[in-house]
Design a protein around this motif. Structure first.
Motif, PDB file in Angstrom:
ATOM      1  N   THR A 182      29.618 -68.509 -64.070  1.00  6.53           N
ATOM      2  CA  THR A 182      28.657 -69.366 -64.887  1.00  6.53           C
ATOM      3  C   THR A 182      29.758 -69.821 -66.522  1.00  6.53           C
ATOM      4  OG1 THR A 182      27.112 -68.259 -65.304  1.00  6.53           O
ATOM      5  CG2 THR A 182      27.092 -69.905 -63.208  1.00  6.53           C
ATOM      6  N   CYS A 197      19.724 -79.438 -56.677  1.00  4.88           N
ATOM      7  CA  CYS A 197      19.111 -78.990 -55.568  1.00  4.88           C
ATOM      8  C   CYS A 197      17.845 -80.017 -55.142  1.00  4.88           C
ATOM      9  CB  CYS A 197      17.558 -77.948 -55.750  1.00  4.88           C
ATOM     10  SG  CYS A 197      19.020 -76.376 -56.951  1.00  4.88           S
ATOM     11  N   GLY A 226      15.301 -73.542 -57.948  1.00  4.11           N
ATOM     12  CA  GLY A 226      15.929 -72.991 -58.436  1.00  4.11           C
ATOM     13  C   GLY A 226      17.531 -72.332 -57.208  1.00  4.11           C
ATOM     14  N   CYS A 227      17.666 -73.376 -56.480  1.00  5.57           N
ATOM     15  CA  CYS A 227      18.263 -72.941 -55.239  1.00  5.57           C
ATOM     16  C   CYS A 227      19.798 -72.699 -55.122  1.00  5.57           C
ATOM     17  CB  CYS A 227      18.432 -74.071 -54.164  1.00  5.57           C
ATOM     18  SG  CYS A 227      19.690 -75.441 -54.609  1.00  5.57           S
ATOM     19  N   LEU A 228      20.501 -73.108 -56.743  1.00  5.95           N
ATOM     20  CA  LEU A 228      21.921 -71.884 -57.095  1.00  5.95           C
ATOM     21  C   LEU A 228      22.011 -71.008 -57.782  1.00  5.95           C
ATOM     22  CD1 LEU A 228      23.103 -75.572 -58.578  1.00  5.95           C
ATOM     23  CD2 LEU A 228      23.456 -75.252 -56.278  1.00  5.95           C
ATOM     24  N   PRO A 229      22.778 -70.323 -57.082  1.00  5.61           N
ATOM     25  CA  PRO A 229      23.177 -68.595 -57.253  1.00  5.61           C
ATOM     26  C   PRO A 229      22.914 -68.566 -59.206  1.00  5.61           C
ATOM     27  CG  PRO A 229      24.323 -69.028 -56.169  1.00  5.61           C
ATOM     28  CD  PRO A 229      24.457 -71.052 -56.569  1.00  5.61           C
ATOM     29  N   GLY A 230      22.135 -67.641 -59.167  1.00  2.69           N
ATOM     30  CA  GLY A 230      21.271 -67.585 -61.047  1.00  2.69           C
ATOM     31  C   GLY A 230      21.124 -66.090 -61.095  1.00  2.69           C
ATOM     32  N   ASN A 231      20.167 -65.160 -61.786  1.00  3.68           N
ATOM     33  CA  ASN A 231      19.963 -64.528 -62.125  1.00  3.68           C
ATOM     34  C   ASN A 231      19.053 -63.493 -61.352  1.00  3.68           C
ATOM     35  OD1 ASN A 231      17.990 -65.098 -63.660  1.00  3.68           O
ATOM     36  ND2 ASN A 231      17.818 -65.016 -65.602  1.00  3.68           N
ATOM     37  N   ASP A 232      18.312 -62.444 -61.561  1.00  4.11           N
ATOM     38  CA  ASP A 232      17.263 -62.097 -61.265  1.00  4.11           C
ATOM     39  C   ASP A 232      16.572 -62.582 -61.021  1.00  4.11           C
ATOM     40  OD1 ASP A 232      19.523 -60.384 -60.012  1.00  4.11           O
ATOM     41  OD2 ASP A 232      18.921 -58.986 -61.287  1.00  4.11           O
ATOM     42  N   ARG A 290      15.702 -66.104 -61.461  1.00  2.00           N
ATOM     43  CA  ARG A 290      15.094 -67.574 -61.275  1.00  2.00           C
ATOM     44  C   ARG A 290      16.931 -68.318 -61.250  1.00  2.00           C
ATOM     45  NH1 ARG A 290      12.653 -72.732 -64.621  1.00  2.00           N
ATOM     46  NH2 ARG A 290      13.570 -74.498 -63.080  1.00  2.00           N
ATOM     47  N   GLY A 291      17.009 -68.846 -60.478  1.00  2.00           N
ATOM     48  CA  GLY A 291      18.663 -69.540 -59.665  1.00  2.00           C
ATOM     49  C   GLY A 291      18.596 -70.736 -60.946  1.00  2.00           C
ATOM     50  N   ASP A 311      19.345 -74.965 -60.945  1.00  2.00           N
ATOM     51  CA  ASP A 311      18.571 -76.376 -60.860  1.00  2.00           C
ATOM     52  C   ASP A 311      19.603 -77.204 -60.493  1.00  2.00           C
ATOM     53  OD1 ASP A 311      15.858 -75.341 -60.680  1.00  2.00           O
ATOM     54  OD2 ASP A 311      15.873 -75.912 -62.610  1.00  2.00           O
TER      55      ASP A 311
END
Length: 608
Positions: free
Chosen positions: A461, A540, A574-580, A582-583, A585
């Motif tokens: 990202t 998402c 938050g279904c897309l890869p993100g941090n610990d 929250r993912g 959107d």
């Protein structure tokens, strides 16, 4: 018979049932494998065959700040002009709904004609302004100057009633000079003078008896200090400090004088004290004792329920870190001395909907970058969640200064996540030197954001800063080799040929609840590059990840375009890869192996 699909997915050509079933099974495995591979890779490239969930894309030139037809401005918010004369631009005058007036203690409290040694009251200027505001259904704001006896074209006596000066034997030589700027020879009556303070308290009590502040069209009133700038703010330079000390100033009596004035006005306003705007104290001439006075006065105004007039929004790099006004930046995970701008909505000025505003003064209207700075200042005020802006008459007269952004402020100011029509992220990079450090580091700040947040949180990202934009030099500009003073960077770039693969966003749950999907309009402003531009939105839903169709540049002419996409069943889960914690959107990915430069992203929610 063949399906219109890639070769591997061709329908069988014979009647062998087992082979047909086996072929279908192979097809299923291949498709699942492709999907799994797609979502496991960080180097995501999409094609038209992968983009299938929406087909409605429209494009316009430039920014598109349009709001849905059901959007209305908040009652207690907006732009106002001081001592107003109609400007040249009808589009801007329609957006600047409210009016302000500069009055003085002397004007409202003139001598009694039958006894010049005492005062009387003349409230006609206020009653007339309120009457006009009621008939036109707008708000009215007042500045009541109360300390200067000489100021620019206003010769002695000026804003302090002449009968007060005569009663206490004050002449122009006894009023200390606090500025001699461009011929503006400012002298003030010291506010710790006991007699003057008593008369001012009586004036405030008489004002309160008129019930002006409780009027629903009374928008605000500035509580002034003393200033080397225009005489009635709350800051002064070292020479002014020296002159004031010679006239008896101490940190204690300076602070007490304005604590008392705040108290009198707070008592006068009662439950409407939120309409009173303390003009924020700044630099008071140097020394730790006077720096403490600044902090004490600003905190006291907050504690007793007053609103606040901040200062200098046209220098939008100021106050990036200021707890008083909720500016508490978040550290960037990947870069030292780098932060994301963040607003703490729990501060009283925001959460209690007090007067919270600024003055948008521009001293560089003839410069080619004036429109850019005006636009950025408006967005900065919205990012800070200020409710009001005074816009200077000279600025309003410039018909080319972003009328669409003026209207955008009008429709956005004062909203909350629950009442807003949109959430947005204006992508850019701003630099300033760290305050208060001898060897100040250059600090890097990302984006102006309002409930829509772009983050470089995991490796794929990380995006590239955009194009350089000239502006007026600021006092805290960095001089490092990677940033030229007097410049910002606008936009963020993704490029499939590098590791910078996606722009990832998440939206405030108050704007779009996690468990309540809705159809949203995504407005993405991008550069229609001469080298070709193509990108796609991945987002998402409750049932999984969906895709837009690719958005392609229209004519590859290096102009700004805004594409509007319909995202159906969008949710903030938050279904897309993100941090610990929250993912993401949604994200923007390059398509057709093209890079993309994105300037601004907005999400327009469904009707409230």
């Amino acid at each position: 018979m063949y399906m219109q699909t890639p070769t591997l997915l061709q329908e069988p050509q014979h009647n062998d049932k087992k082979m047909y079933i086996a072929s279908l099974f192979i097809m299923f495995v291949v498709v699942i494998g492709l999907i799994f591979t797609f979502f496991q890779t960080n180097n995501t490239q999409t094609t038209e065959s992968q983009a299938s969930t929406q087909t409605h894309v429209t494009q316009t030139t430039g920014y598109d700040l349009s709001m849905p037809s059901w959007t209305t401005p908040e009652t207690y918010s907006g732009l106002w002009a001081l001592d107003f004369n109609d400007p040249a631009s009808p589009a801007i005058i329609n957006a600047v709904e409210h009016r302000g007036y500069t009055l003085s203690w002397a004007q409202l409290n003139p001598p009694d004609q039958n006894n010049p040694s005492i005062g009387t009251y003349d409230w006609s200027a206020i009653t007339q302004a309120l009457s006009e505001a009621e008939s036109e259904n707008r708000l009215v704001f007042f500045r009541i100057k109360a300390s200067t006896v000489t100021e620019g074209s206003c010769d002695f006596p000026c804003n302090v009633p002449v009968w007060v000066l005569a009663k206490y034997g004050i002449n122009d030589t006894q009023a200390p000079q606090i500025a001699d700027m461009n011929g503006s020879n400012i002298h003030v009556v010291v506010p710790w003078h006991t007699g003057v303070q008593n008369e001012y308290q009586s004036f405030v009590e008489a004002f309160s008896q008129q019930n002006f502040i409780s009027n629903s069209h009374f928008g605000g009133l500035y509580i002034h200090g003393i200033s080397s700038s225009r005489g009635e703010e709350m800051n002064f330079n070292a020479q002014a400090q020296e002159n004031l000390i010679a006239a008896g100033m101490t940190p204690a009596n300076l602070e007490n004088a304005f604590v008392n004035r705040m108290n009198w006005w707070q008592t006068a306003a009662g439950s409407d004290a939120y309409k009173l705007a303390w003009v924020k104290a700044g630099y008071l001439g140097g020394g730790t004792d006077y720096a403490q006075v600044t902090e004490n006065l600003n905190n006291y105004a907050t504690a007793i329920g007053l609103g606040l007039r901040d200062g200098g929004i046209e220098d939008y790099s100021r106050d990036y870190e200021n707890v008083l006004i909720g500016q508490e930046p978040i550290a960037d995970s990947f870069e030292q001395n780098s932060f994301y701008l963040h607003t703490n909505e729990a501060i009283a000025y925001i959460s209690e909907q007090r007067y919270f505003g600024d003055e948008l003064e521009q001293y560089y209207l003839g410069q080619p970058y004036a429109a850019y700075m005006f636009r950025t200042s408006l967005l900065r005020a919205l990012q800070m969640q200020e409710r009001f802006l005074w816009v200077e008459q000279g600025t309003l007269d410039q018909v080319d200064l972003n009328g669409e952004f003026v209207n955008f402020f009008r429709l956005s100011a004062g909203k909350t996540p629950q009442t807003t029509s949109d959430a947005w992220s204006y992508l850019g990079d701003f630099y300033k030197k760290e305050s208060g450090a001898q060897d100040a580091a250059c600090l890097h700040y990302h984006n102006l954001e309002r409930w829509l947040y772009q983050r470089d949180e995991i490796s794929d990202t990380i995006s590239i800063r955009g194009v350089v934009k000239e502006r007026e030099p600021f006092g805290k500009d960095c001089t490092e080799s990677y940033i030229t003073p007097g410049h910002d960077y606008v936009g963020r770039r993704i490029d499939p040929s590098t590791e910078f693969k996606r722009l990832a966003f998440f939206v405030d749950h108050g704007v779009i609840p996690e468990s309540q999907p809705q159809t949203v309009a995504a407005k993405v402003t991008y550069l229609d590059s001469i080298n070709g531009t193509s990108w796609i939105v991945r987002y998402c839903t409750l049932s999984g990840i969906a895709f837009s169709e690719p958005v392609n540049g229209l004519n590859q002419n290096n102009t700004m375009k805004t594409a509007t996409l319909t995202l159906e069943n969008f949710t903030s889960n938050g279904c897309l890869p993100g941090n610990d914690t929250r993912g993401f959107d949604f994200d923007i990915l390059p398509a057709h192996n093209k890079s993309a430069l994105i300037f601004m992203t907005r999400l327009i929610r469904s009707k409230l």
